[in-house]
Design a protein around this motif. Structure first.
Motif, PDB file in Angstrom:
ATOM      1  N   GLY A  84       0.818  -1.211   0.000  1.00 14.50           N
ATOM      2  CA  GLY A  84       0.000   0.000   0.000  1.00 14.50           C
ATOM      3  C   GLY A  84       0.852   1.261   0.000  1.00 14.50           C
ATOM      4  N   PRO A  85       0.543   2.258  -0.838  1.00 13.32           N
ATOM      5  CA  PRO A  85       1.339   3.485  -0.875  1.00 13.32           C
ATOM      6  C   PRO A  85       1.388   4.227   0.463  1.00 13.32           C
ATOM      7  N   TRP A  86       0.245   4.326   1.155  1.00 15.26           N
ATOM      8  CA  TRP A  86       0.251   4.987   2.460  1.00 15.26           C
ATOM      9  C   TRP A  86       1.014   4.156   3.474  1.00 15.26           C
ATOM     10  N   GLU A  87       0.794   2.868   3.476  1.00 18.00           N
ATOM     11  CA  GLU A  87       1.488   1.983   4.415  1.00 18.00           C
ATOM     12  C   GLU A  87       2.998   2.016   4.171  1.00 18.00           C
ATOM     13  N   ALA A  88       3.411   2.075   2.906  1.00 22.09           N
ATOM     14  CA  ALA A  88       4.835   2.155   2.581  1.00 22.09           C
ATOM     15  C   ALA A  88       5.429   3.462   3.088  1.00 22.09           C
ATOM     16  N   PHE A  89       4.681   4.550   2.910  1.00 24.04           N
ATOM     17  CA  PHE A  89       5.127   5.863   3.366  1.00 24.04           C
ATOM     18  C   PHE A  89       5.295   5.876   4.889  1.00 24.04           C
ATOM     19  N   VAL A  90       4.316   5.329   5.581  1.00 23.24           N
ATOM     20  CA  VAL A  90       4.376   5.281   7.054  1.00 23.24           C
ATOM     21  C   VAL A  90       5.517   4.374   7.509  1.00 23.24           C
ATOM     22  N   ARG A 135       4.969   8.159  -4.978  1.00 22.56           N
ATOM     23  CA  ARG A 135       4.010   7.055  -5.145  1.00 22.56           C
ATOM     24  C   ARG A 135       2.775   7.304  -4.293  1.00 22.56           C
ATOM     25  N   ALA A 136       2.980   7.727  -3.048  1.00 14.06           N
ATOM     26  CA  ALA A 136       1.852   7.997  -2.151  1.00 14.06           C
ATOM     27  C   ALA A 136       1.040   9.189  -2.652  1.00 14.06           C
ATOM     28  N   GLN A 137       1.708  10.195  -3.216  1.00  8.40           N
ATOM     29  CA  GLN A 137       0.975  11.350  -3.747  1.00  8.40           C
ATOM     30  C   GLN A 137       0.171  10.974  -4.980  1.00  8.40           C
ATOM     31  N   ARG A 138       0.743  10.165  -5.853  1.00  7.07           N
ATOM     32  CA  ARG A 138      -0.005   9.737  -7.044  1.00  7.07           C
ATOM     33  C   ARG A 138      -1.245   8.932  -6.669  1.00  7.07           C
ATOM     34  N   ALA A 139      -1.145   8.200  -5.536  1.00  8.78           N
ATOM     35  CA  ALA A 139      -2.294   7.413  -5.066  1.00  8.78           C
ATOM     36  C   ALA A 139      -3.321   8.282  -4.348  1.00  8.78           C
ATOM     37  N   GLY A 140      -2.986   9.556  -4.134  1.00  8.60           N
ATOM     38  CA  GLY A 140      -3.923  10.475  -3.503  1.00  8.60           C
ATOM     39  C   GLY A 140      -4.023  10.336  -1.999  1.00  8.60           C
ATOM     40  N   VAL A 141      -3.000   9.747  -1.351  1.00 14.91           N
ATOM     41  CA  VAL A 141      -3.083   9.537   0.097  1.00 14.91           C
ATOM     42  C   VAL A 141      -2.187  10.490   0.888  1.00 14.91           C
ATOM     43  N   VAL A 142      -1.284  11.176   0.222  1.00 18.98           N
ATOM     44  CA  VAL A 142      -0.433  12.176   0.866  1.00 18.98           C
ATOM     45  C   VAL A 142      -0.659  13.503   0.166  1.00 18.98           C
TER      46      VAL A 142
END
Length: 214
Positions: A84-90, A135-142
Motif C-alpha cells: 500500500g502506498p500509504w502503508e509504505a510511506f508510514v 508514489r503515495a501522492q499519485r495514489a492520492g493519500v499524501v
C-alpha cells in the motif's frame, strides 16, 4: 604464530570495533564536539586501540555517517516493497525515525569531509525517499504540496526529542510522528496549503559544508 592465535586476535579486534562504534554513536549523538578520548573511555578500550582502527575523529565520524546512510537506504528499500502506498510511506518514516538515522547523518554533517561513497549513498537515499513520497501522492493519500525536501525537516524535529531513557525517547518520537502523519494525509489539505516554500536542495546540502577555519 598459530591460526588459533590469529583467529583470537581478529575476534578481539572485531569486538573492539563493535564497542568503539557503539560508544561513538552514544557519545557523538549526545555531543558531536566531544573528544575522541571519551569514545575510548565509554568503549572500555585504550586510546591506542581506537587510533589503530580510526586514525582521527573525522574518520570515526565519517564511518558513523556512512553507516547511517546505509541504514537509511536499507529502510527505504524495505519500505518500497510494502504493497500500500500509504502503508509504505508510514513504514519508511517510522523506520527512519526509530533508527535515529538523522542523528548519524545530518547531525554530524560539516564535521568531516564527505567521501564519494557518502555522496553516492546520499543520492540513492534521496531518490528512494522521493520515489516513496511520489508514489503515495499519485495514489492520492499524501497531500500534494509536500516536497521531498520537507521530509528531512521532519526527521530533524523528531530527532530533537531526547527526553528520558531510550525507550521513552522512542515512544515520544513515535507519538509526535503520528501527529505529523495526520497532517501529511491528503485530507489534511483542508487546513489550507502549506505556507512558504520547501527547503531547496542547496539549503539542505549546505549543512554538509565544513565551516571555514578561523
Amino acid at each position: 604464530m598459530t591460526g588459533n592465535t590469529l583467529s583470537g586476535r581478529r575476534a578481539q579486534a572485531a569486538r573492539n570495533d563493535d564497542a568503539i562504534l557503539a560508544a561513538a554513536r552514544a557519545v557523538f549523538i549526545a555531543e558531536p564536539d566531544a573528544p575522541i578520548g571519551e569514545v575510548a573511555r565509554v568503549a572500555g578500550v585504550g586510546i591506542s586501540a581506537l587510533y589503530r582502527r580510526y586514525p582521527s575523529k573525522e574518520a570515526l565520524l565519517a564511518t558513523l555517517c556512512r553507516d547511517g546512510l546505509r541504514r537509511f537506504v536499507a529502510i527505504a528499500e524495505a519500505a518500497r516493497e510494502v504493497a500500500g502506498p500509504w502503508e509504505a510511506f508510514v513504514e519508511f518514516l517510522r523506520g527512519v525515525v526509530d533508527a535515529d538515522v538523522h542523528s548519524l547523518t545530518v547531525h554530524l554533517a560539516g564535521r568531516f569531509p564527505p567521501t564519494p561513497e557518502h555522496r553516492e549513498l546520499a543520492v540513492r537515499a534521496g531518490a528512494l525517499e522521493s520515489e516513496i513520497l511520489h508514489r503515495a501522492q499519485r495514489a492520492g493519500v499524501v497531500r500534494g504540496d509536500l516536497e521531498s525536501t520537507d521530509l528531512p525537516m521532519l526527521y530533524e524535529q523528531l530527532a530533537g526529542i531526547r527526553l528520558g531513557d531510550p525507550e521513552r525517547i522512542r515512544e515520544l518520537r513515535r507519538r509526535y510522528l503520528d501527529v505529523h502523519l495526520a497532517g501529511l494525509r491528503s485530507d489534511a489539505a483542508g487546513y489550507g496549503p502549506l505556507p512558504g516554500a520547501a527547503p531547496t536542495q542547496a539549503e539542505l546540502g549546505a549543512r554538509w559544508n565544513r565551516p571555514a577555519e578561523s
